[in-house]
Design an enzyme around this catalytic site. Structure first.
Site, PDB file in Angstrom:
ATOM      1  N   LEU A  34      -3.907   1.177  37.695  1.00 39.43           N
ATOM      2  CA  LEU A  34      -4.760   0.432  38.609  1.00 39.43           C
ATOM      3  C   LEU A  34      -5.434  -0.678  37.816  1.00 39.43           C
ATOM      4  CD1 LEU A  34      -6.540   3.333  40.578  1.00 39.43           C
ATOM      5  CD2 LEU A  34      -4.602   1.950  41.349  1.00 39.43           C
ATOM      6  N   ASP A  35      -5.665  -1.815  38.460  1.00 43.14           N
ATOM      7  CA  ASP A  35      -6.403  -2.887  37.803  1.00 43.14           C
ATOM      8  C   ASP A  35      -7.775  -2.397  37.370  1.00 43.14           C
ATOM      9  OD1 ASP A  35      -4.352  -4.654  38.192  1.00 43.14           O
ATOM     10  OD2 ASP A  35      -5.183  -5.524  40.021  1.00 43.14           O
ATOM     11  N   ARG A  36      -8.316  -3.028  36.343  1.00 44.01           N
ATOM     12  CA  ARG A  36      -9.633  -2.636  35.843  1.00 44.01           C
ATOM     13  C   ARG A  36     -10.684  -2.617  36.949  1.00 44.01           C
ATOM     14  NH1 ARG A  36     -13.830  -6.491  32.852  1.00 44.01           N
ATOM     15  NH2 ARG A  36     -13.637  -7.300  34.964  1.00 44.01           N
TER      16      ARG A  36
END
Length: 424
Positions: A180-182
């Site tokens: 998942l993106d940050r």
């Protein structure tokens, strides 16, 4: 007409020994023209439920030593910052057994270590839970009754307090199923043995077998009425966004919707540097030379809401829409770019939202002044609500949450659904 039939699935071997405080209900879903039972886990496990699996007691005041102190590029303004501090409180299990770990990842925390080997949610899970059984064929339900097997290395807390060594990093990499993106929060799945990793990788890569389903929820700016692109007057509460995405040449490494103009600009730049022997642009040319990729997102409008800004001199009612998103393809920043292209960027998006670093409206067209004013008010309100300031270069929380993940268990082949509630 399809006939619904039930099938017996052995689920006992994949259920953790103590899950009294988890919502675990039996449901039915349609798969390959038949109805099959699946296990649903919604919400976080209590400590008493997952302490069985811990290598060391969870100390919320513990300090996690980082192997790398290198700065890294953030997704906003591409400025270098120190990696976010990982703390034991960021370990939020939803489910765990000998084959998989399912966590709720908080926003602002890295999900995987990346090439600079930063501490992340995955490394935190490795430190506290470790790997599972190496050979899934030797799995025995009696193992659940006897407690976690003894390990001579568990006599101290070196695996918690010290930086991970090369062997640890190799084992950690074998746990990574997806990322998942940050800035995105929500459900994250990890594998605990090589066979589980192989099975899950195949399921995630094969988009046609319908064995993996990801569902996100987002809060977007303005009241989205489901209008289609290019001025259609037909409003729909659900539909699809089918727009090809490409690297933004003017704002690398971000994404944008591919258009005739962007493709012409891409070809022009590649032609200008194709005969150059200077390696200065080689990486950039490789990045933009990949071309546009088909990108498909299903959306469903859930509700029109308002953020109440009590400090506003006006009505203080800022319109937002809660929307469900399902990415059929998996392009970089796909959901964020597609929402921006519809004229409704995700609340808190510092790249594709108000005065972000990406192309306005994902490169499709210019933004009208009224819409820009709404986005500005929402962004400033959301930033101030978290005690942050745009002038300080702060990023506010992105309202994008991986709410549900449906997969088949890599050992028992049981359909399983994991969910967590969005923080917004």
């Amino acid at each position: 007409m399809l006939r619904s039939t039930s099938v017996d699935v052995d689920v006992s071997k994949c259920i953790a020994p103590s899950l009294n405080n988890i919502t675990s209900d039996r449901h039915m879903l349609r798969h390959e023209n038949r109805m099959v039972p699946y296990q649903q886990y919604s919400g976080l496990m209590n400590y008493d439920d997952y302490q069985y699996w811990l290598r060391s007691p969870l100390d919320l005041n513990a300090t996690i030593s980082t192997a790398s102190t290198e700065t890294y590029f953030t997704s906003s303004n591409e400025r270098l910052i120190n990696p976010p501090q990982i703390q034991p409180k960021h370990l939020q299990p939803i489910y765990i057994d000998d084959h998989i770990i399912v966590l709720n990842k908080p926003s602002g925390i890295l999900s995987v270590p990346g090439p600079r080997r930063h501490e992340c949610v995955a490394s935190l899970a490795y430190r506290y839970f470790g790997k599972g059984l190496r050979d899934s064929e030797t799995y025995n339900i009696d193992h659940l009754e006897g407690g976690q097997q003894e390990d001579d290395d568990d006599d101290d807390d070196d695996h918690i307090n010290n930086p991970l060594n090369d062997e640890d990093n190799k084992q950690l990499d074998k746990m990574i199923v997806h990322r998942l993106d940050r800035d995105t929060s929500g459900v994250l799945l990890l594998a605990r043995n090589d066979n589980a990793l192989k099975v899950l990788h195949n399921d995630f890569k094969n988009k046609n077998n319908a064995r993996v389903k990801k569902t996100y929820v987002a809060l977007v700016c303005g009241h989205w009425n489901g209008m289609a692109l290019f001025g259609s007057s037909i409003a729909t509460n659900e539909g699809e966004i089918d727009l090809p995405l490409v690297r933004d040449i003017q704002n690398p490494p971000f994404m944008r919707v591919a258009t005739v103009e962007s493709e012409e600009m891409q070809r022009k730049i590649i032609d200008e540097h194709s005969d150059s022997n200077d390696g200065q642009y080689s990486g950039f040319l490789r990045m933009i030379g990949k071309g546009a990729k088909p990108s498909l997102t299903y959306y469903r409008l859930l509700s029109h809401e308002y953020l109440i800004d009590e400090s506003s001199k006006n009505s203080g009612r800022l319109p937002v829409t809660r929307v469900e998103l399902q990415p059929i393809t998996g392009r970089t920043h796909q959901l964020r770019v597609h929402c921006a292209a519809m004229g409704h960027p995700i609340v808190g998006d510092s790249i594709y939202g108000y005065r972000g670093d990406g192309a306005p409206n994902a490169g499709l067209n210019t933004m009208d002044l009224e819409n820009e004013k709404i986005q500005q008010d929402i962004y400033n309100f959301w930033l101030s609500k978290q005690g942050k300031s745009k002038s300080n270069g702060d990023d506010c929380m992105l309202c994008l949450h991986a709410q549900q993940l449906n997969v088949f268990h890599p050992y028992t082949n049981t359909p399983m659904s994991f969910a967590s509630h969005p923080p917004f």
